[in-house]
Design a protein around this motif. Sequence first.
Motif, mmCIF file in Angstrom:
data_model
loop_
_atom_site.group_PDB
_atom_site.id
_atom_site.type_symbol
_atom_site.label_atom_id
_atom_site.label_comp_id
_atom_site.label_asym_id
_atom_site.label_seq_id
_atom_site.Cartn_x
_atom_site.Cartn_y
_atom_site.Cartn_z
ATOM 1 N N UNK A 271 2.504 -1.849 19.988
ATOM 2 C CA UNK A 271 3.196 -1.360 21.195
ATOM 3 C C UNK A 271 4.322 -0.401 20.814
ATOM 4 N N UNK A 272 5.101 -0.779 19.807
ATOM 5 C CA UNK A 272 6.232 0.046 19.390
ATOM 6 C C UNK A 272 5.770 1.413 18.901
ATOM 7 N N UNK A 273 4.662 1.455 18.170
ATOM 8 C CA UNK A 273 4.173 2.709 17.586
ATOM 9 C C UNK A 273 3.215 3.454 18.521
ATOM 10 N N UNK A 274 3.200 3.060 19.790
ATOM 11 C CA UNK A 274 2.399 3.749 20.813
ATOM 12 C C UNK A 274 0.905 3.738 20.500
ATOM 13 N N UNK A 275 0.443 2.639 19.921
ATOM 14 C CA UNK A 275 -0.969 2.484 19.608
ATOM 15 C C UNK A 275 -1.696 1.613 20.638
ATOM 16 N N UNK A 346 -3.593 -0.421 8.162
ATOM 17 C CA UNK A 346 -4.576 0.215 9.040
ATOM 18 C C UNK A 346 -3.964 0.869 10.274
ATOM 19 N N UNK A 347 -2.897 0.305 10.809
ATOM 20 C CA UNK A 347 -2.390 0.755 12.110
ATOM 21 C C UNK A 347 -2.096 2.251 12.133
ATOM 22 N N UNK A 348 -1.420 2.768 11.122
ATOM 23 C CA UNK A 348 -1.036 4.180 11.073
ATOM 24 C C UNK A 348 -1.772 4.937 9.965
ATOM 25 N N UNK A 349 -2.949 4.456 9.608
ATOM 26 C CA UNK A 349 -3.697 5.091 8.517
ATOM 27 C C UNK A 349 -3.979 6.566 8.823
ATOM 28 N N UNK A 360 8.287 -4.327 11.452
ATOM 29 C CA UNK A 360 7.150 -3.437 11.628
ATOM 30 C C UNK A 360 7.491 -2.099 12.234
ATOM 31 N N UNK A 361 8.731 -1.884 12.627
ATOM 32 C CA UNK A 361 9.121 -0.573 13.151
ATOM 33 C C UNK A 361 9.252 0.461 12.037
ATOM 34 N N UNK A 362 9.548 0.004 10.816
ATOM 35 C CA UNK A 362 9.759 0.914 9.696
ATOM 36 C C UNK A 362 8.423 1.437 9.165
ATOM 37 N N UNK A 363 8.413 2.696 8.768
ATOM 38 C CA UNK A 363 7.210 3.339 8.253
ATOM 39 C C UNK A 363 7.355 3.640 6.764
ATOM 40 N N UNK A 364 6.283 3.380 6.009
ATOM 41 C CA UNK A 364 6.268 3.665 4.578
ATOM 42 C C UNK A 364 5.193 4.675 4.232
ATOM 43 N N UNK A 365 5.293 5.228 3.041
ATOM 44 C CA UNK A 365 4.319 6.201 2.557
ATOM 45 C C UNK A 365 3.750 5.704 1.236
ATOM 46 N N UNK A 366 2.446 5.438 1.212
ATOM 47 C CA UNK A 366 1.768 5.001 -0.010
ATOM 48 C C UNK A 366 1.239 6.217 -0.780
ATOM 49 N N UNK A 367 0.879 6.024 -2.054
ATOM 50 C CA UNK A 367 0.317 7.143 -2.824
ATOM 51 C C UNK A 367 -0.940 7.720 -2.181
ATOM 52 N N UNK A 368 -1.727 6.847 -1.504
ATOM 53 C CA UNK A 368 -2.914 7.336 -0.803
ATOM 54 C C UNK A 368 -3.094 6.507 0.465
ATOM 55 N N UNK A 369 -3.977 6.979 1.319
ATOM 56 C CA UNK A 369 -4.197 6.306 2.596
ATOM 57 C C UNK A 369 -5.483 5.491 2.596
ATOM 58 N N UNK A 370 -6.084 5.275 1.421
ATOM 59 C CA UNK A 370 -7.391 4.640 1.364
ATOM 60 C C UNK A 370 -7.344 3.163 0.990
ATOM 61 N N UNK A 371 -6.200 2.642 0.602
ATOM 62 C CA UNK A 371 -6.124 1.263 0.143
ATOM 63 C C UNK A 371 -6.293 0.246 1.251
ATOM 64 N N UNK A 372 -6.399 -1.007 0.841
ATOM 65 C CA UNK A 372 -6.549 -2.105 1.801
ATOM 66 C C UNK A 372 -5.210 -2.590 2.335
ATOM 67 N N UNK A 373 -4.194 -2.589 1.470
ATOM 68 C CA UNK A 373 -2.878 -3.127 1.840
ATOM 69 C C UNK A 373 -1.779 -2.181 1.370
#
Length: 520
Positions: A271-275, A346-349, A360-373
């Motif tokens: 809900x917070x991330x407009x999904x 998955x939510x913001x993949x 859950x309001x905070x957003x992170x950046x992983x090295x890639x977007x393909x991982x499971x977690x």
Amino acid sequence: MRRSSFAPLVLALLLTLGSPVHADDTTPKDATKTAQTDKDSKKDELPIPPEHAVVSKHSVRIGNRTVSYKATAGTLLIKDDKDKPTVSVFYVAYTVDDGKPGKRPVTFMYNGGPGSSSMWLHMGSFGPVRVANRGDQPIPPPPYETVPNDYSLLDKTDLVFIDAPGTGYSQLVGEAKGKDFYGVDQDADAFAKFITRYIGDNHRWNSPKFLFGESYGTTRSAVLVKLLQEQGMEFNGVVLMSSILDFNVWSSTGIDHAFIVNLPTEAAIAWYHNKVPNKPADIASFLAGVRHFADTDYTLALAKGDAIEPAEADRIANQLSQYIGLSPTYIKQANLRIDPSRFRKELLRDQRRTVGRLDGRFEGIDPDAAGETPDGDAASDAATGAYLAAFNQYAESELKYTGDHAYLPNNYGVINSGWDWKRKGGHGFTQAPYVGTDLSDAMRRNPHLKVFSANGYYDLATPFYATEFDLGHLGLDPAIRKNIEFGFYPSGHMIYFDVDALKQVKADLARFYDETAPQS
């Protein structure tokens, strides 16, 4: 198995009685050997620092009132049943002299982990100063800002922040070993000893008393309030912030309960991330519908396991998609069971972003977007450095306290990894403790004991619906059940990160204190 010392003692006694005693039997060589043995045994002993405290005077504006208070930063030694010091416990106490020391409440506050110091609650929640947080945004790099806390609880209660053994400035001393303190019951026993000492040394036996724990600190509070009441110290109230009373919600593979109680938090984050499709304006009413679905259709569907019909699985997946913003295909591929870590990835993949666990309001950046977690927790990364720097600066400049070693904000590698989860008197294979029975026993034995449960909507570490479930299944008589109150806030695990949420929870707690320990 521990060897008995009885047999060697008898043998030594027989040798002494059966042999004549000569002056040469006690030679300097024997004395040297004894002295060396004593010296070797003391090599393993940790230093025992003297108790000391630094007192300073301050004031803070809370609402329309200026509150003058005394800050005491110091250490107290707690001892074992042989009267030997085992831990030097660091604390900071904020006390107000209102002329009624016997009636003014005192609240003992601590974080969790296990393995966390009280830095978070101390510098973020209800003390007289707080870090200037930025809601759902990371705190910028130094210099950090520490501000007077308009929402401190000092207008309602004295506050004592306690660092758990092995964290902050608290340290094991003498012959103490980690195993003596790093466990559910061992930890509660250490806190009980500290609180009893503090109450006695400061003449607060007749004061209204409260426990205030966050995260694992709520687990500690459930065990601690029962233990202290069994020892004769009654409490007025317990504040549970971001609760975890049943660790089976995390650790029991094959049990569907965790997916059910996590669902409302996942929906709140979506809900917070407009999904959420056709996003409702009001989150509270939206989550009321999610709770009902979790309790009914979702619970029944999961209970069918592999026997669920394809048409019903489709229906449940479509409804879940409406609540948590993931595709029905992904949900069915996950067998209708959305692990929180997978959800966070998955939510913001599609935006190459993850969401935080603690908030859950905070957003992170992983090295890639393909991982499971996710690779980390964006919420934790957003504030840790600011809180540690702010505490060290504040302790030195305002409290005038300097420890004899670096302040440990957490000690997870030593404490958490070796934590003893087994309970005294426990049976079977239990490694995931349930402490609801401790809290319910304390409430039954003290029918005046009241509980306030504060929960953040976006907290995936200790989901609010899990807390509602646990506190609703304590087996309490209706006359006692009414002593439990809830508060829900638009924030995460550390509710006070968000100033609007902090303002709301302060108002709720002010009312709770007025009802629980009214002051004339």
